[in-house]
Design a protein around this motif. Sequence first.
Motif, short mmCIF file in Angstrom:
data_model
loop_
_atom_site.label_atom_id
_atom_site.label_comp_id
_atom_site.label_asym_id
_atom_site.label_seq_id
_atom_site.Cartn_x
_atom_site.Cartn_y
_atom_site.Cartn_z
N HIS A 15 -12.91 51.77 -75.61
CA HIS A 15 -12.13 52.68 -74.76
C HIS A 15 -12.88 54.00 -74.64
O HIS A 15 -14.06 54.08 -74.99
CB HIS A 15 -10.71 52.84 -75.31
N ALA A 16 -12.20 55.03 -74.14
CA ALA A 16 -12.90 56.26 -73.77
C ALA A 16 -13.70 56.90 -74.91
O ALA A 16 -14.87 57.26 -74.74
CB ALA A 16 -11.92 57.26 -73.17
N ALA A 54 -15.00 47.53 -70.01
CA ALA A 54 -13.73 47.23 -70.68
C ALA A 54 -13.94 46.19 -71.77
O ALA A 54 -13.25 45.18 -71.84
CB ALA A 54 -12.66 46.79 -69.67
N GLU A 56 -13.61 44.27 -74.92
CA GLU A 56 -12.55 44.13 -75.91
C GLU A 56 -13.14 43.80 -77.28
O GLU A 56 -14.31 43.44 -77.39
CB GLU A 56 -11.53 43.08 -75.46
N ILE B 247 -15.63 63.28 -70.83
CA ILE B 247 -14.37 62.66 -70.44
C ILE B 247 -13.30 63.70 -70.11
O ILE B 247 -12.61 63.60 -69.10
CB ILE B 247 -13.86 61.74 -71.56
N PHE B 249 -11.40 65.14 -72.95
CA PHE B 249 -10.43 65.09 -74.04
C PHE B 249 -10.49 66.32 -74.92
O PHE B 249 -9.51 66.77 -75.45
CB PHE B 249 -10.70 63.88 -74.95
N GLU B 296 -6.62 61.15 -69.62
CA GLU B 296 -5.63 60.29 -70.27
C GLU B 296 -5.29 59.09 -69.39
O GLU B 296 -5.16 57.97 -69.86
CB GLU B 296 -4.33 61.08 -70.55
N PHE B 298 -7.10 57.65 -67.04
CA PHE B 298 -8.20 56.69 -67.00
C PHE B 298 -8.23 55.85 -68.27
O PHE B 298 -8.33 54.62 -68.23
CB PHE B 298 -9.53 57.41 -66.81
N ASN B 299 -8.11 56.56 -69.40
CA ASN B 299 -8.18 55.86 -70.68
C ASN B 299 -7.01 54.88 -70.84
O ASN B 299 -7.17 53.79 -71.38
CB ASN B 299 -8.18 56.87 -71.83
N LEU B 302 -7.87 51.85 -68.95
CA LEU B 302 -8.91 51.12 -69.66
C LEU B 302 -8.32 50.33 -70.83
O LEU B 302 -8.63 49.15 -71.03
CB LEU B 302 -9.95 52.12 -70.17
N HIS B 303 -7.43 50.96 -71.58
CA HIS B 303 -6.77 50.28 -72.69
C HIS B 303 -6.02 49.04 -72.21
O HIS B 303 -6.06 47.98 -72.83
CB HIS B 303 -5.77 51.22 -73.39
N GLU B 305 -6.63 47.24 -69.55
CA GLU B 305 -7.61 46.23 -69.16
C GLU B 305 -8.15 45.49 -70.39
O GLU B 305 -8.24 44.26 -70.40
CB GLU B 305 -8.74 46.95 -68.40
N ILE B 306 -8.48 46.28 -71.42
CA ILE B 306 -9.02 45.68 -72.64
C ILE B 306 -7.96 44.78 -73.29
O ILE B 306 -8.25 43.68 -73.75
CB ILE B 306 -9.48 46.78 -73.63
N LYS B 309 -7.62 41.48 -71.49
CA LYS B 309 -8.75 40.58 -71.81
C LYS B 309 -8.58 39.96 -73.18
O LYS B 309 -8.85 38.77 -73.36
CB LYS B 309 -10.06 41.37 -71.76
N SER B 310 -8.15 40.77 -74.16
CA SER B 310 -7.96 40.24 -75.52
C SER B 310 -6.90 39.15 -75.52
O SER B 310 -7.07 38.11 -76.15
CB SER B 310 -7.52 41.36 -76.47
N LYS B 313 -8.19 35.98 -74.01
CA LYS B 313 -9.09 35.30 -74.93
C LYS B 313 -8.30 34.51 -75.96
O LYS B 313 -8.61 33.37 -76.29
CB LYS B 313 -9.95 36.35 -75.63
#
Lengths: 87, 326
Positions: A15-16, A54, A56, B247, B249, B296, B298-299, B302-303, B305-306, B309-310, B313
């Motif tokens: 992440h960021a 992204a 994971e 970023i 932050f 915030e 964007f992050n 992103l979280h 999206e991740i 994906k997890s 999987k």
Amino acid sequence: MKQKTVRVKNKLGLHARPSALVVKAATKYRSDFFIEKEGTRVNGKSILGVMMLAAECGSVLELIVDGVDEDYLLEEIEGILNQDFGE
Amino acid sequence: MKEITVRDFFDAKKKDLALSLISEPQTLAKKINSPHVNRPGLALAGFLEIFAAERIQVFGETEVRYLQSLKEEDLLIRIREMFKLDIPCIIVSKGLSLPPIMEYLANDLNIALLSSRFATINLISHLSRYLQDIFALEKTIHANLVDVFGRGILLTGKSGIGKSECALDLIHRGHSLVGDDLITLRYIDDQLMGRPGRDFGYFMEIRGVGFVNVEHMFGIERTRTQKTIDMQIELMPWQDNMDYERIGFSDSYAEHLGVKIPIIYIPVSPGKNVSVIVEVAAINMILKGVGYDAAEDFNHKLHEEIRKKSMQKKIDNETKNSESKE
């Protein structure tokens, strides 16, 4: 040119904050740096690029370095990706 | 400690506060050195152990009515006791009339007696504002101060880095100048106010051109006499190893006169349009103020999206596992 396969270890993935650490470390070096994930290759010195992967937890990244200080660059990036960032 | 004479105060505020002098003119020589005002209340009743004598004393209706209720000899004792404590001056509100003995004692003990036509509450708030301004902590720094979309942006950085050029570009884009090169920062109402360090008018020095007068060139609407400072932007030469914010932050702050203001560092290199970055920083700050933080947001995406994906999987692995079992 060198290439190395690594796995994302931290729970929340790239992440960021971890991405920023990678990019900030990479921009210190003169070598070119790319990260490849599932066929997508991004410039490791671009924050948006790295975050767009992204990546994971557990995903496989290919680190590609090329230049005079490639060894040091690779070592530092590996070190960062081995952390768990307290997650 | 800064101080002004009662005469300075009287001359400056005579009109604004509708003041008139009741005592003799020589009583105006006393010094004021406190940014606060006091209503003597209990002190008039004889309780002088805790009494802010160094402050301007405001007599409202309460005080005047109380004094009128006293017997002549008591009045004399109380007033004399208080006047001996070296108070700078007394202001009576609403043009109320005081017992004649007070005027006599004021002249005798050299204490200025002023009368204002203002109501007590207005008189006190007006006085406080004036005194706070006079006695504000201040320091002068090498910087430019511009008003960008209503935000006070303090531009700092080494001489020759391009602060003035950046400010000029911002003015050209419709923003306003508070001051070039020398800025006086003042601590007022828990905020940091900035005004030009000297009172010559809105001159700027642009390298290669010389002096320009912003007021004449762009009009008075592109100038501000003072502005609350919301953010500091430090311009610095591009350095390869510098840790620039990537970023958004990190919350870095600069401290002036005990007030913390957000600071951002912007690398400058030839051909880089710094004023656009300053504008963007100001708008981003406004957005954060109304609750939208791009970093915030964007992050967060992103979280998400991740996480997706997890999950995918995990599902894939489970199906694989169950298939292989079968």
